[in-house]
Design an enzyme around this catalytic site. Structure first.
Site, short mmCIF file in Angstrom:
data_model
loop_
_atom_site.label_atom_id
_atom_site.label_comp_id
_atom_site.label_asym_id
_atom_site.label_seq_id
_atom_site.Cartn_x
_atom_site.Cartn_y
_atom_site.Cartn_z
N GLN A 92 -6.20 9.12 -0.94
CA GLN A 92 -5.27 8.60 0.08
C GLN A 92 -3.93 8.30 -0.59
OE1 GLN A 92 -6.24 4.66 1.10
NE2 GLN A 92 -5.06 4.58 2.98
N SER A 113 -6.61 6.03 -5.70
CA SER A 113 -7.99 6.11 -6.18
C SER A 113 -8.49 7.55 -6.16
CB SER A 113 -8.92 5.27 -5.30
OG SER A 113 -8.46 3.95 -5.23
N GLU A 145 -10.45 2.83 7.05
CA GLU A 145 -10.55 2.27 5.70
C GLU A 145 -11.12 0.85 5.76
OE1 GLU A 145 -6.79 1.60 3.63
OE2 GLU A 145 -7.84 1.86 1.74
N GLU A 187 -3.86 -11.56 2.74
CA GLU A 187 -2.74 -12.14 3.50
C GLU A 187 -2.39 -11.23 4.69
OE1 GLU A 187 -2.71 -11.80 0.17
OE2 GLU A 187 -2.86 -13.89 -0.42
N SER A 191 0.29 4.26 -0.70
CA SER A 191 1.06 3.24 -1.42
C SER A 191 2.05 3.85 -2.40
CB SER A 191 0.11 2.33 -2.22
OG SER A 191 -0.84 1.75 -1.38
C1 LIG Z 1 -8.58 -0.92 -6.59
C2 LIG Z 1 -7.45 -0.47 -5.71
C3 LIG Z 1 -7.49 0.79 -5.14
C4 LIG Z 1 -6.44 1.24 -4.35
N1 LIG Z 1 -6.50 2.52 -3.85
C5 LIG Z 1 -5.48 2.99 -3.11
C6 LIG Z 1 -5.49 4.35 -2.65
O1 LIG Z 1 -6.44 5.11 -2.90
N2 LIG Z 1 -4.42 4.80 -1.95
C7 LIG Z 1 -3.37 3.99 -1.63
O2 LIG Z 1 -2.46 4.47 -0.96
N3 LIG Z 1 -3.31 2.70 -2.06
C8 LIG Z 1 -4.34 2.19 -2.80
N4 LIG Z 1 -4.30 0.89 -3.26
C9 LIG Z 1 -3.09 0.09 -3.01
C10 LIG Z 1 -3.27 -1.06 -2.05
O3 LIG Z 1 -3.38 -0.60 -0.72
C11 LIG Z 1 -2.07 -1.97 -2.24
O4 LIG Z 1 -2.15 -2.49 -3.56
C12 LIG Z 1 -2.03 -3.11 -1.23
O5 LIG Z 1 -1.80 -2.63 0.06
C13 LIG Z 1 -0.96 -4.16 -1.62
O6 LIG Z 1 0.26 -3.56 -1.85
P1 LIG Z 1 1.11 -3.89 -3.18
O7 LIG Z 1 0.18 -3.76 -4.33
O8 LIG Z 1 2.34 -3.09 -3.16
O9 LIG Z 1 1.46 -5.44 -3.05
P2 LIG Z 1 2.68 -6.07 -2.24
O10 LIG Z 1 2.75 -5.46 -0.89
O11 LIG Z 1 3.91 -6.03 -3.10
O12 LIG Z 1 2.20 -7.57 -2.08
C14 LIG Z 1 2.35 -8.55 -3.12
C15 LIG Z 1 1.84 -9.88 -2.59
O13 LIG Z 1 2.63 -10.29 -1.45
C16 LIG Z 1 1.78 -10.53 -0.32
N5 LIG Z 1 2.47 -10.11 0.90
C17 LIG Z 1 3.13 -8.94 1.09
N6 LIG Z 1 3.60 -8.87 2.35
C18 LIG Z 1 3.22 -10.01 2.97
C19 LIG Z 1 3.40 -10.53 4.30
N7 LIG Z 1 4.07 -9.85 5.23
N8 LIG Z 1 2.85 -11.73 4.58
C20 LIG Z 1 2.15 -12.44 3.65
N9 LIG Z 1 1.96 -12.00 2.37
C21 LIG Z 1 2.48 -10.81 2.04
C22 LIG Z 1 0.54 -9.70 -0.59
O14 LIG Z 1 -0.59 -10.21 0.11
C23 LIG Z 1 0.38 -9.82 -2.10
O15 LIG Z 1 -0.28 -11.02 -2.42
C24 LIG Z 1 -5.33 0.40 -4.06
C25 LIG Z 1 -5.30 -0.89 -4.61
C26 LIG Z 1 -6.33 -1.33 -5.43
C27 LIG Z 1 -6.26 -2.71 -6.01
#
Ligand SMILES: Cc1cc2nc3c(=O)[nH]c(=O)nc-3n(C[C@H](O)[C@H](O)[C@H](O)COP(=O)(O)OP(=O)(O)OC[C@H]3O[C@@H](n4cnc5c(N)ncnc54)[C@H](O)[C@@H]3O)c2cc1C
Length: 426
Positions: free
Chosen positions: A135, A170, A253, A394, A138
């Site tokens: 997928q 992933s 998902e 969140e 991100s």
């Molecule tokens: C093990 C693992 C596998 C993954 N696999 C995939 C994959 O296969 N494909 C893919 O596309 N993605 C994948 N991801 C990515 C995952 O979807 C993102 O890490 C997740 O959506 C959070 O985005 P970010 O890391 O950019 O954090 P950010 O969006 O930068 O968030 C940082 C912090 O701010 C908080 N925050 C952000 N916006 C808000 C809001 N509006 N209100 C309150 N709090 C908020 C969040 O909760 C978090 O605590 C994976 C992540 C992990 C850990």
């Protein structure tokens, strides 16, 4: 081979699954399960030819029982009928295909949005684990708010040319195809200028670089696209309507991460909570006793909410916020459970001898799916990702606040501005 079994009674479906497993599992497997002989199951699983099993299992339709049978994998069953065959597969702890993203999200998105030609092209390979999917949503600057993503797709005749970067992808290092969300129109608000594609991960210009996690595994990756060409025929949904297609993927998902959509469940020996209760039944510490009871309650609540979501789907209703409820609940409950397991293990809880599930050469470590190699420490560390992957807790709370409690929407000043005018880093 896959066939439409939707007219069969529940008893007939159970019998179909049992007969198929009897004819196809290695000799002695079902007897070992019936006798509770976990050591024998581990031996048989290690000796099993993993991909050969996945191909037969996928072609039988049992790996993806709700998928339409006409595409070569699926039994055309309703969710409640599928539960019956899934229960039989869970009972006999069948080996799971590692293509969880393809089966949990890619297939359902293809079924909902792709042309007949693409359904015939992709669904069988997903179900048989022969073509792993990833997928590609991100990006470094777009995770929770994935609609703000920057990877560009520009039209060139019958093709699209894609340039940009994804992250946390992933299984990308093992994938044949990816679900790609890209920006096709920067002049409209962020949700409106997106288009959804299937991308060939072996196409020229795709580069996958592994990222190592806390557990020592490299389950996910950075993926770079440098002028990668995608045929227009591999677009899912209309140009500019990629967000709607992405919602199909994201809903599936959440359901699949919560355990509700799990077709064949966990192939490990026993539920972790049962293992904890069996080992620590006589524990005297009132605090730990309370945490064990809480873990049991957590497990029941997730199971009941999953049941509620399944019943809703059975009535033909769309997967709604239930997926977000159980995604949130199961992620937090799983972290509490593995924290508890480490605390109960005492000094042994910091021991580290688990094998990675997927080796560096991309082959599945069959033994790693059995309990013996799953140390408390590895599971504890892996569980830290549960409240991030598939949408953070969140974000789940925001969705529930808005869609279930009817609270005002999270303020988003960039919502109606043209994407190109929204300030961003880098
Ligand atoms: C093990 C693992 C596998 C993954 N696999 C995939 C994959 O296969 N494909 C893919 O596309 N993605 C994948 N991801 C990515 C995952 O979807 C993102 O890490 C997740 O959506 C959070 O985005 P970010 O890391 O950019 O954090 P950010 O969006 O930068 O968030 C940082 C912090 O701010 C908080 N925050 C952000 N916006 C808000 C809001 N509006 N209100 C309150 N709090 C908020 C969040 O909760 C978090 O605590 C994976 C992540 C992990 C850990």
């Amino acid at each position: 081979m896959a066939a439409d079994l939707s007219a069969r009674s529940n008893d007939e479906l159970r019998e179909y699954a049992l007969t198929w497993l009897r004819d196809n599992l290695p000799a002695g497997w079902m007897e070992a399960i019936d006798a509770g002989d976990s050591a024998r199951i581990s031996e048989l699983r290690v000796a099993q030819d993993y991909q050969e099993w996945c191909t037969r299992f996928g072609e039988s339709g049992l790996a993806t029982p709700t998928w339409p049978a006409e595409y070569g994998a699926g039994l055309s069953l309703s969710p409640s009928q599928a539960r019956i065959v899934a229960d039989v597969c869970n009972r006999y702890r069948v080996t799971r295909p590692m293509n969880i993203i393809g089966i949990g999200m890619g297939g359902p998105t293809v079924i909902a949005w792709a042309s007949e030609e693409l359904k015939h092209r992709f669904l069988r390979g997903i179900a048989t684990n022969e073509e792993i999917w990833c997928q590609l949503f991100s990006e470094p600057g777009a995770g929770s708010d994935v609609s703000g993503l920057a990877t560009r797709a520009e039209r060139d005749g019958d093709e699209w040319v894609v340039t940009g970067q994804k992250v946390w992808t992933s299984l990308a290092h093992l994938s044949r195809y990816g679900m790609l969300l890209a920006r096709t129109d920067p002049d409209v608000p962020k949700h409106k200028g997106l288009t959804y594609f299937v991308v060939d991960m072996h196409a020229p210009g795709v580069e996958v670089r592994p990222l190592r996690q806390l557990t020592g595994d490299a389950e996910f990756n950075e993926v770079f696209f440098e002028e990668v060409r995608i045929p227009d025929a591999w677009r899912l949904g209309p140009v500019g309507d990629g967000w709607r297609v992405a919602i199909t993927t994201l809903m599936n998902e959440r359901v699949s991460l919560s355990g509700a959509g799990s077709v064949i469940g966990d192939s490990s020996a026993v539920r972790p909570i049962d293992r904890i209760i069996a080992h620590h039944r006589g524990i005297a510490d009132p605090n730990l006793r309370q945490r064990i009871v809480q873990a049991w309650i957590d497990e029941r609540l997730v199971a009941l909410n999953n049941q509620r979501a399944t019943d809703k789907r059975r009535r033909g209703a769309e997967v709604g916020p239930e997926g977000s409820i159980t995604k949130l609940q199961s992620a937090e409950a799983n972290q509490r459970l593995h924290m508890l397991e480490v605390d109960l293990a005492g000094a042994a809880g910091v021991a580290w001898e688990g094998r990675p599930l997927v080796g560096g050469d991309g082959t599945m470590s069959y033994a790693a799916v059995d309990d013996t190699s799953r140390t408390a420490a590895r599971l504890f560390l892996r569980s830290r990702a549960n409240t991030i992957e598939g949408g953070t807790s969140e974000i789940m709370r925001n969705i529930l606040g808005e869609r279930v409690l009817g609270l005002p929407k999270d303020p988003d000043p960039s919502r109606d501005a043209a994407w190109k005018d929204v300030p961003r880093n880098g």
